[in-house]
Design a protein around this motif. Structure first.
Motif, PDB file in Angstrom:
ATOM      1  N   PHE A 177     -28.907  36.847  -3.943  1.00  8.15           N
ATOM      2  CA  PHE A 177     -29.181  36.531  -2.529  1.00  8.15           C
ATOM      3  C   PHE A 177     -30.475  36.798  -2.352  1.00  8.15           C
ATOM      4  O   PHE A 177     -31.239  35.734  -1.412  1.00  8.15           O
ATOM      5  CB  PHE A 177     -28.182  37.142  -1.892  1.00  8.15           C
ATOM      6  CG  PHE A 177     -26.773  36.613  -1.477  1.00  8.15           C
ATOM      7  CD1 PHE A 177     -26.759  35.494  -1.072  1.00  8.15           C
ATOM      8  CD2 PHE A 177     -25.749  37.331  -1.723  1.00  8.15           C
ATOM      9  CE1 PHE A 177     -25.505  34.768  -0.960  1.00  8.15           C
ATOM     10  CE2 PHE A 177     -24.503  36.822  -1.598  1.00  8.15           C
ATOM     11  CZ  PHE A 177     -24.318  35.373  -1.032  1.00  8.15           C
ATOM     12  N   LEU A 205     -32.631  33.118  -1.067  1.00  6.99           N
ATOM     13  CA  LEU A 205     -33.291  33.035   0.295  1.00  6.99           C
ATOM     14  C   LEU A 205     -34.826  33.202   0.354  1.00  6.99           C
ATOM     15  O   LEU A 205     -35.270  32.447   1.080  1.00  6.99           O
ATOM     16  CB  LEU A 205     -32.795  34.385   1.182  1.00  6.99           C
ATOM     17  CG  LEU A 205     -31.300  34.330   1.274  1.00  6.99           C
ATOM     18  CD1 LEU A 205     -30.867  35.648   2.148  1.00  6.99           C
ATOM     19  CD2 LEU A 205     -30.768  33.076   2.357  1.00  6.99           C
ATOM     20  N   PHE A 256     -36.516  30.047   1.759  1.00  9.98           N
ATOM     21  CA  PHE A 256     -37.350  29.852   3.261  1.00  9.98           C
ATOM     22  C   PHE A 256     -38.637  29.989   2.931  1.00  9.98           C
ATOM     23  O   PHE A 256     -39.538  29.448   3.804  1.00  9.98           O
ATOM     24  CB  PHE A 256     -36.889  31.199   3.916  1.00  9.98           C
ATOM     25  CG  PHE A 256     -35.256  30.896   4.687  1.00  9.98           C
ATOM     26  CD1 PHE A 256     -35.563  30.116   5.822  1.00  9.98           C
ATOM     27  CD2 PHE A 256     -34.171  31.760   4.386  1.00  9.98           C
ATOM     28  CE1 PHE A 256     -34.270  29.932   6.556  1.00  9.98           C
ATOM     29  CE2 PHE A 256     -33.074  31.528   4.997  1.00  9.98           C
ATOM     30  CZ  PHE A 256     -33.072  30.584   6.113  1.00  9.98           C
ATOM     31  N   PHE A 257     -39.113  30.567   1.632  1.00  6.78           N
ATOM     32  CA  PHE A 257     -40.779  30.572   1.536  1.00  6.78           C
ATOM     33  C   PHE A 257     -41.400  29.786   0.616  1.00  6.78           C
ATOM     34  O   PHE A 257     -42.499  29.561   0.737  1.00  6.78           O
ATOM     35  CB  PHE A 257     -41.097  32.114   1.404  1.00  6.78           C
ATOM     36  CG  PHE A 257     -40.496  33.115   2.574  1.00  6.78           C
ATOM     37  CD1 PHE A 257     -41.337  33.204   3.615  1.00  6.78           C
ATOM     38  CD2 PHE A 257     -39.532  33.713   2.274  1.00  6.78           C
ATOM     39  CE1 PHE A 257     -41.002  34.009   4.628  1.00  6.78           C
ATOM     40  CE2 PHE A 257     -39.070  34.623   3.503  1.00  6.78           C
ATOM     41  CZ  PHE A 257     -39.765  34.723   4.676  1.00  6.78           C
ATOM     42  N   VAL A 258     -40.611  29.388  -0.346  1.00  3.87           N
ATOM     43  CA  VAL A 258     -41.306  28.419  -1.237  1.00  3.87           C
ATOM     44  C   VAL A 258     -40.891  27.018  -1.130  1.00  3.87           C
ATOM     45  O   VAL A 258     -41.730  26.320  -1.293  1.00  3.87           O
ATOM     46  CB  VAL A 258     -40.841  28.918  -2.955  1.00  3.87           C
ATOM     47  CG1 VAL A 258     -41.251  28.129  -3.657  1.00  3.87           C
ATOM     48  CG2 VAL A 258     -40.920  30.440  -2.972  1.00  3.87           C
ATOM     49  N   ALA A 259     -39.535  26.696  -0.985  1.00  8.60           N
ATOM     50  CA  ALA A 259     -39.166  25.316  -0.592  1.00  8.60           C
ATOM     51  C   ALA A 259     -40.069  24.730   0.439  1.00  8.60           C
ATOM     52  O   ALA A 259     -39.976  25.272   1.540  1.00  8.60           O
ATOM     53  CB  ALA A 259     -37.810  25.065  -0.535  1.00  8.60           C
ATOM     54  N   PRO A 260     -40.488  23.601   0.079  1.00  4.98           N
ATOM     55  CA  PRO A 260     -41.326  22.916   1.455  1.00  4.98           C
ATOM     56  C   PRO A 260     -40.500  22.369   2.459  1.00  4.98           C
ATOM     57  O   PRO A 260     -39.260  22.270   1.956  1.00  4.98           O
ATOM     58  CB  PRO A 260     -42.300  21.796   0.438  1.00  4.98           C
ATOM     59  CG  PRO A 260     -41.227  21.357  -0.633  1.00  4.98           C
ATOM     60  CD  PRO A 260     -40.651  22.632  -0.870  1.00  4.98           C
ATOM     61  N   GLU A 315     -37.220  21.261   9.320  1.00  6.56           N
ATOM     62  CA  GLU A 315     -36.728  22.629   8.759  1.00  6.56           C
ATOM     63  C   GLU A 315     -35.262  22.820   8.682  1.00  6.56           C
ATOM     64  O   GLU A 315     -34.690  23.644   8.142  1.00  6.56           O
ATOM     65  CB  GLU A 315     -37.407  23.926   9.533  1.00  6.56           C
ATOM     66  CG  GLU A 315     -38.712  23.838   9.711  1.00  6.56           C
ATOM     67  CD  GLU A 315     -39.633  23.864   8.479  1.00  6.56           C
ATOM     68  OE1 GLU A 315     -38.859  24.075   7.611  1.00  6.56           O
ATOM     69  OE2 GLU A 315     -40.734  23.878   8.540  1.00  6.56           O
ATOM     70  N   ARG A 361     -32.839  23.427   5.639  1.00  2.55           N
ATOM     71  CA  ARG A 361     -32.717  24.650   5.088  1.00  2.55           C
ATOM     72  C   ARG A 361     -31.122  25.056   5.101  1.00  2.55           C
ATOM     73  O   ARG A 361     -30.756  26.146   4.297  1.00  2.55           O
ATOM     74  CB  ARG A 361     -33.707  25.488   5.489  1.00  2.55           C
ATOM     75  CG  ARG A 361     -34.941  25.269   5.254  1.00  2.55           C
ATOM     76  CD  ARG A 361     -36.164  26.377   5.593  1.00  2.55           C
ATOM     77  NE  ARG A 361     -37.452  25.828   5.671  1.00  2.55           N
ATOM     78  CZ  ARG A 361     -38.158  25.767   4.533  1.00  2.55           C
ATOM     79  NH1 ARG A 361     -37.801  26.231   3.577  1.00  2.55           N
ATOM     80  NH2 ARG A 361     -39.456  25.140   4.711  1.00  2.55           N
ATOM     81  N   ILE A 362     -30.310  24.584   5.983  1.00  2.00           N
ATOM     82  CA  ILE A 362     -29.099  25.112   6.170  1.00  2.00           C
ATOM     83  C   ILE A 362     -28.460  24.840   4.758  1.00  2.00           C
ATOM     84  O   ILE A 362     -27.297  25.128   4.098  1.00  2.00           O
ATOM     85  CB  ILE A 362     -28.256  24.116   6.945  1.00  2.00           C
ATOM     86  CG1 ILE A 362     -29.014  24.754   8.592  1.00  2.00           C
ATOM     87  CG2 ILE A 362     -26.960  24.424   7.099  1.00  2.00           C
ATOM     88  CD1 ILE A 362     -28.599  24.076   9.763  1.00  2.00           C
ATOM     89  N   PHE A 406     -29.097  25.598   1.967  1.00  2.00           N
ATOM     90  CA  PHE A 406     -28.977  26.526   0.893  1.00  2.00           C
ATOM     91  C   PHE A 406     -27.843  27.560   1.258  1.00  2.00           C
ATOM     92  O   PHE A 406     -27.534  28.392   0.159  1.00  2.00           O
ATOM     93  CB  PHE A 406     -30.532  27.501   0.891  1.00  2.00           C
ATOM     94  CG  PHE A 406     -31.500  26.784   0.529  1.00  2.00           C
ATOM     95  CD1 PHE A 406     -31.695  26.247  -0.569  1.00  2.00           C
ATOM     96  CD2 PHE A 406     -32.715  26.294   1.586  1.00  2.00           C
ATOM     97  CE1 PHE A 406     -32.865  25.670  -1.137  1.00  2.00           C
ATOM     98  CE2 PHE A 406     -33.647  25.729   0.973  1.00  2.00           C
ATOM     99  CZ  PHE A 406     -33.762  25.190  -0.297  1.00  2.00           C
TER     100      PHE A 406
END
Lengths: 248, 221, 61
Positions: free
Chosen positions: A34, A38, A42-46, A53, A56-57, A59
């Motif tokens: 997890f 996460l 939230f931090f790597v995927a562009p 944004e 991002r749901i 994921f």
């Protein structure tokens, strides 16, 4: 190394101990995956070019949808084994999985709705996938309520196993007919299939989240199956021995 | 095979003695369908659009509500247990009972449906398609419903439970049944839908009697 | 790094409400499931030990 006697673990008494030993491992794996999932999500995927944004749901939405289908199939397999070989443990496993499967189906539904609102402007679209997901949720509800309505454990095991098998045979038919229905009523359909073009990192994030959900499912199902075993076998000697030893 | 004939004759005779059951289901269907114009308003175009769906949903519910009497009388007087013990194939017995159930709950609905379709302003051709789709679809409802009815035999709250089990499984029949009428009114032709319904019927005939028989064994053992 | 600041992270490009409700509700449900399970275990164990005690007192008589 001695040969492992698999039959030994098919008896509820020994599986109780085995499951207890396995739970912490799967729980830890689930937390690790997890965190990684996460982080990637939230931090790597562009940022997605079309959806910003909000995408991002995906994921949590897609892994939950995958899990809800996967768990139903696993449940049906356990049910089939239980019916064919009359093994109590597999029926208990099927029952331990069902609530978590329903939970994932529900999560997939409302995250789909929270994704749909900013993207399409409505909370609910009668799109083929959301509709089949809803029906899958209904199938879970039917299974759980049938299983809960029968007091006699043997009849409850076998009746719910049969309805799980009938359900799993029907899932492809239902999916096909909902798809057909959806293409016929083009006006209402905005499809999920036009998902954002997947960047490699997006796929990785989804995969990690899916594995995390999987590990979570295993840990929770094992925990629940231990409770079911205790409830069922409360009159047996090994349970009372366990109690006098002091249960951990 | 003679067992099938025997069950058919016996159940038909029993059903004829309780004609009020048939009428109850039929009137439920009629009342249910008549409620919709009162709920959504009498605009002709709207009623025409929702008519097939309304008739189909009402048929689904009516057929589901009548599932209770499929096995319950034989269950409470012990006949069902005797049937389980008899050397003949239980699937055939179930098939016979289901067929009679359809004759007494599904068929009256099919015959009544064109009349209700008129209330919704459906065209002559649409009425024929509605009739054909119901004729192919309602036996599937009885066959699939028999599984639910046998699983919930003798359970408290069995009536509500059977709806949870059975209604999701009815969805394909609903889609293709109501879809057939829609397709024919929109000029696409209903053949595709009707042939899928036929395929569902064949599939249900082959698979469900065995499943219901297994369910009966589970419930009565 | 995607986010310039923590508030940008929370804002999610204007979609903060949808993204955070989705994830928040999902994980809240996971937590709720775990809570229910541990509660079920506690009540079950309590009941089992009561049965045990009852049996023991009956046995000693």
């Amino acid at each position: 190394m001695g040969k492992i006697n698999w039959y030994k673990y098919a008896s509820p008494a020994s599986f109780y101990g085995l499951a207890g030993k396995m739970i912490p491992g799967f729980a830890a794996l689930s937390i690790v995956f997890f965190v990684v999932g996460l982080y990637i999500g939230f931090f790597v995927a562009p940022t997605d070019a079309q959806q910003g944004e909000a995408y991002r749901i995906i994921f949590i939405h897609v892994p939950a949808a995958w899990m809800s289908m996967f768990i139903y199939i696993v449940m049906a397999v356990y049910s089939g084994i239980g019916l064919a070989f009359n093994t109590r443990l597999s029926a208990m496993m099927a029952q331990a999985l069902a609530p978590t499967g329903a939970l994932f189906a529900f999560i997939a539904l409302f995250t789909g709705s929270f994704w749909g609102k900013p993207m399409w402007g409505t909370w609910w679209v009668w799109d083929a996938r959301l509709t089949s997901q809803l029906i899958l949720f209904f199938l879970y509800v039917g299974y759980i309520s049938l299983q809960a309505a029968i007091d006699d454990p043997r009849r409850s095991d076998r009746a719910s196993a049969l309805i799980a098998l009938v359900g799993v045979i029907n899932v492809p038919i239902i999916y096909f007919s909902v798809k057909w229905w959806n293409t016929l009523h083009q006006g209402a359909s905005i499809s999920f299939t036009k998902a954002p073009t997947m960047a490699y990192t997006m796929l990785a994030g989804m995969l990690f989240m899916a594995i995390a959900c999987w590990m979570y499912t295993i840990a929770v199902a094992l925990y629940r199956v231990r409770l079911i075993i205790l409830e069922r076998e409360r009159h047996s000697i090994w349970v009372s021995e366990l109690l006098t030893e002091g249960l951990r | 095979m003679s067992i099938l004939v025997w069950v058919l004759r016996r159940d038909m005779m029993l059903a004829m003695r309780r004609k009020s059951d048939v009428l109850t289901t039929l009137f439920f269907f009629v009342i249910m369908v008549s409620l919709f114009p009162l709920g959504v308003g009498p605009e002709r175009e709207l009623l025409k659009a929702i008519g097939p769906g309304v008739v189909w949903v009402a048929a689904l519910l009516a057929s589901m509500l009548s599932l209770g009497r499929l096995f319950s009388a034989d269950y409470s007087d012990g006949t069902l247990e005797q049937m389980l013990l008899c050397p003949e194939s239980l699937s055939l017995i179930v098939l016979g009972k289901t067929f009679v159930h359809w004759m007494t709950s599904g068929l009256p609905l099919v015959l009544m449906a064109p009349l209700l379709g008129l209330q919704f302003g459906l065209s002559g051709q649409a009425l024929w398609v509605l009739l054909a789709s119901l004729l192919l679809g309602t036996p599937v409802l009885s066959l699939v419903g028999a599984i639910g009815a046998s699983l919930t035999l003798g359970l408290r709250g069995g009536g509500v439970l059977v709806s949870l089990l059975v209604l999701p499984l009815y969805i394909p029949v609903l889609i293709f049944g109501a879809g057939a009428v829609d397709a024919s009114t929109s000029g696409l032709g209903a053949e595709g839908h009707l042939s899928v319904l036929g395929a569902l019927l064949v599939l249900a005939l082959l698979a469900t009697p065995k499943a219901s028989a297994a369910a009966l064994r589970i419930s009565l053992e | 790094m995607n986010w310039g600041s923590f508030s940008a992270f929370l804002h999610m490009g204007g979609y903060g409400f949808y993204v955070w409700s989705s994830f928040g509700l999902s994980f809240a449900l996971f937590a709720l499931e775990l809570l229910f399970l541990s509660k079920r275990r506690r009540t079950l164990l309590k009941r089992l030990s009561q049965i045990q005690k009852m049996n023991a007192s009956r046995g000693s008589k």
